[in-house]
Scaffold this active site. Sequence first.
Site, PDB file in Angstrom:
ATOM      1  N   GLU A  55      -8.403  12.137   3.430  1.00 48.25           N
ATOM      2  CA  GLU A  55      -8.704  11.185   2.350  1.00 48.25           C
ATOM      3  C   GLU A  55      -9.710  11.803   1.380  1.00 48.25           C
ATOM      4  O   GLU A  55     -10.531  12.651   1.772  1.00 48.25           O
ATOM      5  CB  GLU A  55      -9.283   9.895   2.968  1.00 48.25           C
ATOM      6  CG  GLU A  55      -9.657   8.850   1.947  1.00 48.25           C
ATOM      7  CD  GLU A  55      -9.903   7.474   2.580  1.00 48.25           C
ATOM      8  OE1 GLU A  55     -10.055   7.385   3.805  1.00 48.25           O
ATOM      9  OE2 GLU A  55      -9.946   6.489   1.812  1.00 48.25           O
ATOM     10  N   ASN A 201      -2.335   0.441   1.860  1.00 43.83           N
ATOM     11  CA  ASN A 201      -3.136   0.785   3.045  1.00 43.83           C
ATOM     12  C   ASN A 201      -4.057  -0.387   3.362  1.00 43.83           C
ATOM     13  O   ASN A 201      -4.704  -0.930   2.463  1.00 43.83           O
ATOM     14  CB  ASN A 201      -3.995   2.022   2.747  1.00 43.83           C
ATOM     15  CG  ASN A 201      -5.068   2.257   3.805  1.00 43.83           C
ATOM     16  OD1 ASN A 201      -4.770   2.742   4.893  1.00 43.83           O
ATOM     17  ND2 ASN A 201      -6.313   1.906   3.500  1.00 43.83           N
ATOM     18  N   GLU A 202      -4.104  -0.772   4.607  1.00 42.12           N
ATOM     19  CA  GLU A 202      -5.004  -1.853   5.048  1.00 42.12           C
ATOM     20  C   GLU A 202      -5.004  -3.006   4.038  1.00 42.12           C
ATOM     21  O   GLU A 202      -6.047  -3.381   3.478  1.00 42.12           O
ATOM     22  CB  GLU A 202      -6.422  -1.322   5.314  1.00 42.12           C
ATOM     23  CG  GLU A 202      -6.431  -0.327   6.469  1.00 42.12           C
ATOM     24  CD  GLU A 202      -7.791  -0.065   7.098  1.00 42.12           C
ATOM     25  OE1 GLU A 202      -8.813  -0.552   6.585  1.00 42.12           O
ATOM     26  OE2 GLU A 202      -7.813   0.607   8.150  1.00 42.12           O
ATOM     27  N   TYR A 263      -9.698   2.462  15.575  1.00 42.71           N
ATOM     28  CA  TYR A 263     -10.898   3.297  15.700  1.00 42.71           C
ATOM     29  C   TYR A 263     -11.651   2.940  16.977  1.00 42.71           C
ATOM     30  O   TYR A 263     -11.650   1.778  17.417  1.00 42.71           O
ATOM     31  CB  TYR A 263     -11.811   3.106  14.484  1.00 42.71           C
ATOM     32  CG  TYR A 263     -11.252   3.799  13.246  1.00 42.71           C
ATOM     33  CD1 TYR A 263     -11.410   5.164  13.079  1.00 42.71           C
ATOM     34  CD2 TYR A 263     -10.533   3.094  12.286  1.00 42.71           C
ATOM     35  CE1 TYR A 263     -10.882   5.816  11.962  1.00 42.71           C
ATOM     36  CE2 TYR A 263      -9.999   3.740  11.173  1.00 42.71           C
ATOM     37  CZ  TYR A 263     -10.180   5.108  11.025  1.00 42.71           C
ATOM     38  OH  TYR A 263      -9.645   5.758   9.937  1.00 42.71           O
ATOM     39  N   GLU A 319      -3.959   5.895  11.526  1.00 44.63           N
ATOM     40  CA  GLU A 319      -5.387   6.263  11.537  1.00 44.63           C
ATOM     41  C   GLU A 319      -5.896   5.985  12.941  1.00 44.63           C
ATOM     42  O   GLU A 319      -5.783   4.852  13.421  1.00 44.63           O
ATOM     43  CB  GLU A 319      -6.196   5.438  10.529  1.00 44.63           C
ATOM     44  CG  GLU A 319      -5.933   5.803   9.085  1.00 44.63           C
ATOM     45  CD  GLU A 319      -6.820   5.028   8.100  1.00 44.63           C
ATOM     46  OE1 GLU A 319      -7.944   4.620   8.461  1.00 44.63           O
ATOM     47  OE2 GLU A 319      -6.362   4.830   6.962  1.00 44.63           O
ATOM     48  N   GLN A 366     -10.489  12.130  10.578  1.00 41.04           N
ATOM     49  CA  GLN A 366      -9.706  12.760   9.554  1.00 41.04           C
ATOM     50  C   GLN A 366      -9.818  14.262   9.746  1.00 41.04           C
ATOM     51  O   GLN A 366     -10.680  14.724  10.483  1.00 41.04           O
ATOM     52  CB  GLN A 366     -10.213  12.352   8.187  1.00 41.04           C
ATOM     53  CG  GLN A 366     -10.141  10.851   7.917  1.00 41.04           C
ATOM     54  CD  GLN A 366     -10.426  10.486   6.473  1.00 41.04           C
ATOM     55  OE1 GLN A 366     -10.655  11.331   5.618  1.00 41.04           O
ATOM     56  NE2 GLN A 366     -10.449   9.170   6.201  1.00 41.04           N
TER      57      GLN A 366
HETATM   58  O1  AHR Z   1     -10.802   6.559   7.587  1.00 46.54           O
HETATM   59  C1  AHR Z   1     -11.758   5.838   6.865  1.00 46.54           C
HETATM   60  C2  AHR Z   1     -11.243   4.486   6.419  1.00 46.54           C
HETATM   61  O2  AHR Z   1     -10.935   3.723   7.549  1.00 46.54           O
HETATM   62  C3  AHR Z   1      -9.960   4.486   5.643  1.00 46.54           C
HETATM   63  O3  AHR Z   1     -10.160   4.726   4.298  1.00 46.54           O
HETATM   64  C4  AHR Z   1      -9.443   3.093   5.854  1.00 46.54           C
HETATM   65  O4  AHR Z   1      -8.046   3.008   5.798  1.00 46.54           O
HETATM   66  C5  AHR Z   1      -9.987   2.716   7.211  1.00 46.54           C
HETATM   67  O5  AHR Z   1     -10.621   1.502   7.200  1.00 46.54           O
END
Ligand code: AHR
Length: 508
Positions: A55, A201-202, A263, A319, A366
Amino acid sequence: MTLRINSLAAKALVAAFALCAATLASAQATQARLAVSLDEPSPRIEPTVYGHFVEHLGRGVYDGLWVGPESSIPNTRGWRNDVVQALRRVGIPVMRWPGGCFADDYDWRDGIGDPAKRPARRNIWWGGLETNRVGTHEFMDLVEQLDSEAYLSGNMGSMPPRAMAQWIEYITAGENSALTQERRRNGRDKPWKLKYFGVGNESFGCGGSMRPEYQSDLHNQYATFLKGVTRVASGDGEGDDHRVEVLMSRSARHMDAFTLHYYSLPDNWTRHGDATGFDAGAWARTLKSALGMDGRIEAIKRIMDKHDPDKRVALYVDEWGTWYDTPPGASALFQQNTLRDAVLAAVSFNIFHRHTDRVKMANIAQMVNVLQSMVLTEGDKMVLTPTYHAFDLYKPFRGATPLAIKLDAPVFRTGDVELPAVHASAARAPDGKLLLALVNLDPSHPARVATNLTGSARGRVLTAQSMDAHNTFQQPQAVAPAPYAAASSGLLDLPPKSVVVVEIVPRP
Ligand code: AHR
């Protein structure tokens, strides 16, 4: 007999084995049993499950990957050679770009044409000015340098559907359209190959804070205009079954894949926890959080199965990874990467291997200098992280066929967190090799795994003395894989906090 040690890696290996032997002797090994079913194959592990996310954020693109053609750091058309070579060695099957949150505030037109005339824009999500020096032509060049597949995230949050459709046409059109001519004027004659395209995205958050019903209508509208690409719907990132239900029931026929963002963090979204210098409690909580991905995938799959019983729509975990607190003064979302991250990556791979009926892609967040990176850089220096090595260890699993396993492993307790001591997956590689991955999550005790597989087990082990062992520019091999061989047929000894990947060769 003299043992010649001619590399740092070999020294690290000897040290690791001395450490294992000492630990095995001093501590009581956890006993686990593993049965692999050789005749219960599942759909293959798509190589894209070992994919990546990049990103425009912090030093992820600029500095980490891109230094510009004029830089004194050796580069090929602006992309730094040391990083590209390291990534080529591990293999990058797919790359998702340009966001993340950045994608829904990105106008692809800002990033084409004469670099000197590209507009600088405020990066509203991650701070600083986006120069647009890296745009479509540069990114697609990187994809080609890496022999990878491009996965673009389109802007559904703040641009019209026509902008999205025209981006695809600009990249892929062969006929002599106005957009093809524009691409040619900008230096690229041949169309590029573009396989995957994200429709926002999201959308539940930074992509537009949309209600699922509204997102579903918009998704259908935008997806209608996207031709010749795998259409990826923005999906879950909040554990919201209702959103999955709404998107799958109303939009499944307008998508080829649905996404999960997952995450892992030791603490909470206000205070995430530290990347280094953590205790056994934080180790356990982080891994517990990662193991929770299995249940989330199960839950999403149940809803997907209801609306798409033929499993036409794939699930992309586009992600995933750890998210710790950014140290003061560091670039946005920079974090150090330790043995804990490698163990977590291995556990995540095992989870993806369990769900190959749906999970066809996963992208670590990332690639460089941001969150759970593969590579860290500073100026002209570069270091490979423990996570890079976990990807490298698991490389034989790409394209392999997972085999069903039954694992009986005791749990160990840290404070009020209980974790299985051992985590595993098994697969048959395309060339017929039998592969086994074993992870010892317990940071203090070795484990002995008795399997139903006879033969020699040889491969590599990743471990280190401390939970937060990490590689630095001064000590780049502090965490590095070492050769591994099981002492006897069917029995594998795992050092505490380790990842072992072996090939089982039956005795003739
Ligand atoms: O990876 C960082 C952020 O995490 C990304 O921009 C977003 O899609 C997610 O919330």
